[in-house]
Design an enzyme around this catalytic site. Structure first.
Site, PDB file in Angstrom:
ATOM      1  N   THR A  74      23.890   7.791 -19.816  1.00  0.00           N
ATOM      2  CA  THR A  74      25.227   7.188 -19.969  1.00  0.00           C
ATOM      3  C   THR A  74      26.275   8.285 -19.742  1.00  0.00           C
ATOM      4  O   THR A  74      26.571   8.592 -18.591  1.00  0.00           O
ATOM      5  CB  THR A  74      25.398   6.508 -21.356  1.00  0.00           C
ATOM      6  OG1 THR A  74      25.090   7.446 -22.389  1.00  0.00           O
ATOM      7  CG2 THR A  74      24.512   5.294 -21.475  1.00  0.00           C
ATOM      8  N   LYS A 125      17.619  10.586 -23.067  1.00  0.00           N
ATOM      9  CA  LYS A 125      19.065  10.521 -22.793  1.00  0.00           C
ATOM     10  C   LYS A 125      19.803  10.501 -24.124  1.00  0.00           C
ATOM     11  O   LYS A 125      19.221  10.195 -25.164  1.00  0.00           O
ATOM     12  CB  LYS A 125      19.422   9.290 -21.966  1.00  0.00           C
ATOM     13  CG  LYS A 125      19.229   7.940 -22.591  1.00  0.00           C
ATOM     14  CD  LYS A 125      20.245   7.421 -23.570  1.00  0.00           C
ATOM     15  CE  LYS A 125      21.668   7.579 -23.190  1.00  0.00           C
ATOM     16  NZ  LYS A 125      22.548   6.971 -24.262  1.00  0.00           N
ATOM     17  N   THR A 143      22.173   7.585 -31.001  1.00  0.00           N
ATOM     18  CA  THR A 143      22.196   6.985 -29.653  1.00  0.00           C
ATOM     19  C   THR A 143      21.419   7.822 -28.703  1.00  0.00           C
ATOM     20  O   THR A 143      21.956   8.692 -28.047  1.00  0.00           O
ATOM     21  CB  THR A 143      23.599   6.863 -29.085  1.00  0.00           C
ATOM     22  OG1 THR A 143      24.330   6.035 -29.942  1.00  0.00           O
ATOM     23  CG2 THR A 143      23.589   6.212 -27.726  1.00  0.00           C
ATOM     24  N   GLU A 174      28.444  15.290 -25.914  1.00  0.00           N
ATOM     25  CA  GLU A 174      29.681  14.961 -25.200  1.00  0.00           C
ATOM     26  C   GLU A 174      30.717  16.073 -25.326  1.00  0.00           C
ATOM     27  O   GLU A 174      31.127  16.441 -26.417  1.00  0.00           O
ATOM     28  CB  GLU A 174      30.232  13.630 -25.705  1.00  0.00           C
ATOM     29  CG  GLU A 174      29.398  12.475 -25.177  1.00  0.00           C
ATOM     30  CD  GLU A 174      29.757  11.135 -25.779  1.00  0.00           C
ATOM     31  OE1 GLU A 174      29.290  10.124 -25.242  1.00  0.00           O
ATOM     32  OE2 GLU A 174      30.488  11.101 -26.781  1.00  0.00           O
ATOM     33  N   ASN A 200      35.707  10.311 -25.637  1.00  0.00           N
ATOM     34  CA  ASN A 200      35.566   9.219 -26.593  1.00  0.00           C
ATOM     35  C   ASN A 200      36.856   8.464 -26.874  1.00  0.00           C
ATOM     36  O   ASN A 200      36.825   7.393 -27.465  1.00  0.00           O
ATOM     37  CB  ASN A 200      34.941   9.730 -27.887  1.00  0.00           C
ATOM     38  CG  ASN A 200      33.474   9.963 -27.684  1.00  0.00           C
ATOM     39  OD1 ASN A 200      32.740   9.037 -27.376  1.00  0.00           O
ATOM     40  ND2 ASN A 200      33.042  11.205 -27.799  1.00  0.00           N
ATOM     41  N   THR A 238      37.512   2.431 -21.103  1.00  0.00           N
ATOM     42  CA  THR A 238      38.641   1.987 -20.277  1.00  0.00           C
ATOM     43  C   THR A 238      38.897   2.916 -19.102  1.00  0.00           C
ATOM     44  O   THR A 238      38.103   3.761 -18.783  1.00  0.00           O
ATOM     45  CB  THR A 238      39.901   1.863 -21.146  1.00  0.00           C
ATOM     46  OG1 THR A 238      40.021   3.030 -21.948  1.00  0.00           O
ATOM     47  CG2 THR A 238      39.794   0.668 -22.031  1.00  0.00           C
TER      48      THR A 238
END
Lengths: 410, 410
Positions: free
Chosen positions: B160, B186, B197, B283, B405, B410
């Protein structure tokens, strides 16, 4: 609806007042050289010894001044003065740190001509550096001079990365006498439930029994200061003290006094207001987030769900980005440790119901995004498991939080 | 010292291999239209049904595919195929989400000509949106075509916000036969202990009893995948599956087999390597942080202290800013919930001892800053309370974490 700071018939709210509203208290602050430029030393003094209740960090590494202050208050449950420095936390400073805290206390007691154990000392700032005692003592020797006396100086002197002062006061009637309760607080990073990097000082002229004051403070702290989070870190230094000097001359308040409820409600209004102001001024924050959890099977369950949501970095960044990513709210509820029933839960972001019956609700995303542009964001959770509720407050996670904390010391 | 990925005499490390190293496994991936451009559908297939062990998220909101997969594996503790989509988590999607997960399973079983319960399905991506079943089914109908078969396609298709693929494989000798164990994973956000996650897939051609495989996986997961954190959020979707198809033709492995230890060590090397690669690719991360806690009175205590440090936003931002702010490490130890003895603790940042006997150690700040410029940062904590240890991994907290994040959807 966001709980407004309401004034019931019996409670007068004075948003611009603080620790010197109550009779017999004065405060001041000055620059003594610990910080680069800003005020870094402050005091509150009562004309007479005041019944005092305190709550303290749960961090095992309690800083030296906390040890000194707790020991001192324990002697007769009273203090008459508080001395605070900012810029240096006097934490993780070993035996020397403890000696320094005692010396700070002794110097100020000497200036005031009172017993040492009537002075509470507290420090906030960088961990692991010894206090610059020369500068500090030189400051203590001057700070009672008239030129430094000003409530505003005190409110400035306790700040670290805060961007604004926090204050709140109320007046209530006890036995027909006017009783004032006013407070100020600091803290914008390392803020998490259980007395995080935060200092709170509340003064009142109420005449009140020590045990009952402590009972009220603990109960209120669990609903206010312990329900805010900025970054999940619980600090080494922090405390909330309430000083009640009795100069309002009411009959002594206890839990059985007919006006007990109005006093407690007034104290709660002050503490809640200060807690929310701390959350809103979280490091780098652009928004205050309020999470209201209803329908829990216990108060603890409601608090755990609220804290899980308000502590989620993913929720905090989504709100910063005005992204109605309710999935992150639901996920946080799911890992809160509370055995919730997924299909019974409702979640709303402001006026928009976003999750019900285990499914997302149809929303006009642009409308929710517009709501998320506001400065105060509310999240409502209905668990449908019981009658208990809790409210938690926090802030968004922004570039500036990273910026401030990547280089706090340098 | 950072634990290197060592190959003992009996373990050959193959850093560039993954899920198709073991005999009888193939894998593939394609773009089916869920994401904007990147591969979003992948499979692993074994020639024969494989004994399978799984561990799953502790989040109460388990996503639909997890429910389907757990129920399916329970039937005979075997599966023959895994189908994964990325871009959509099929979580919080209610009854329809469950029907979709079952349909995904059925369609792929049909293409393979095997029983439905031999197909594990899993999804990762945005929460609360229904799967685009038309695109997905069209993909499933083509994905077994030779043009999509490639281990690399699979490794890409499960990502992702990851910036790179994660893989690791080893070979060990069991009964003199070569047994391969290879994996891929992942996950770079919503990563926190207890199956965050994250998806992990490990294949082996070992012949092994199911109960013993599950025992090994759970034990290893607690030391590896459950010891990483990126942001403290535990997600709704995630799982680690180990498939053992027996094609290496060794005598069946159990805890009593003489080569059990080398198999378990090999499986641990794969899982630990994948876990560290996930943490490093957190991230926005620029650094891998490894926290080693020694001298705890229990393994759980060591883990709790390690997790508190690795989860601290303040520690994470300080390391991003190459700020040797060891006070934040000490503070995190203090709120970990473990009754440590402040004066007994030592803390080192890499080779630099920074805290001992309740006091900061003299350091040349520039030297520690230089160390903090490295890509892998180690923090060592000695609690001096017992003989238990744990290691936790995480990453720094950066502007890019906030950026990613604040606008993921969007």
């Amino acid at each position: 609806m966001l709980t407004p700071v309401t004034s019931s018939k019996e409670i007068i709210v004075l948003e611009e007042e603080s620790v010197t509203l109550a009779k017999g208290f004065k405060a001041g602050g000055m620059y003594c050289g610990i910080k680069r430029k800003k005020l870094d030393l402050g005091y509150i003094v009562s004309e007479v010894p005041a019944t005092t209740a305190g709550v303290y960090t749960t961090n095992i590494f309690q800083a030296a001044p906390l040890l000194v202050t707790q020991e001192s208050i324990a002697k007769e449950n009273k203090i008459q003065a508080i001395l605070v420095n900012s810029g240096n936390a006097n934490a993780c400073t070993g035996e020397q740190g403890l000696l320094d805290a005692f010396e700070m206390q002794k110097e100020f007691a000497c200036e005031l001509g009172i017993k040492e154990h009537l002075v509470a000392v507290t420090s906030t700032g960088v961990i692991g550096e010894l206090l610059p005692m020369d500068k500090l003592k030189s400051g203590i020797n001057q700070i009672l001079d008239a030129e430094y006396e000003a409530e505003d100086n005190f409110k400035q002197a306790i700040l670290t990365t805060d961007t604004c002062i926090k204050q709140m006061a109320v007046q209530v009637k006890i036995d027909g006498k006017t009783v004032s309760i006013g407070g100020t607080a600091k803290g914008s990073g390392m803020i998490h439930p259980n007395m995080a990097t935060m200092l709170g000082f509340v003064t009142t002229d109420a005449n009140i029994a020590h045990d009952d004051l402590l009972y009220a403070l603990k109960d209120i702290t669990n609903q206010t200061f312990n329900m805010i989070t900025v970054d999940g870190d619980t600090s080494t230094n922090d405390m909330v003290l309430v000083l009640a000097n009795g100069m309002a001359e009411n009959e002594q308040l206890t839990k059985n006094h007919p006006d007990w409820d109005v006093f407690k409600e007034g104290l709660k209004l002050v503490c809640e207001s200060l807690a929310k102001k701390i959350a809103k001024d979280g490091e780098g924050a652009t928004k205050l987030i309020e999470v209201q959890v209803n329908g829990a099977f216990s108060t603890d369950a409601a608090r755990a769900v609220g804290k899980a949501i308000i502590s989620s970095n993913l929720v905090k960044t989504a709100i910063y980005g005005t992204d109605p990513n309710w999935g992150r709210i639901v996920s946080a509820i799911g890992y809160s440790g509370i055995p919730v029933e997924p299909n019974a839960i409702k979640v709303a972001i402001g006026p928009f119901l976003v999750f019900e019956d285990g499914l997302p609700c149809p929303i006009v995303e642009a409308d929710v995004k517009e709501y998320l542009e506001l400065e105060t964001i509310q999240i409502f959770v209905e668990l449908n498991q019981g009658d208990y509720s809790a409210t938690a407050w926090g802030c968004d996670l922004t570039y500036d939080y990273v910026k401030i904390n990547a280089s706090y010391r340098t």
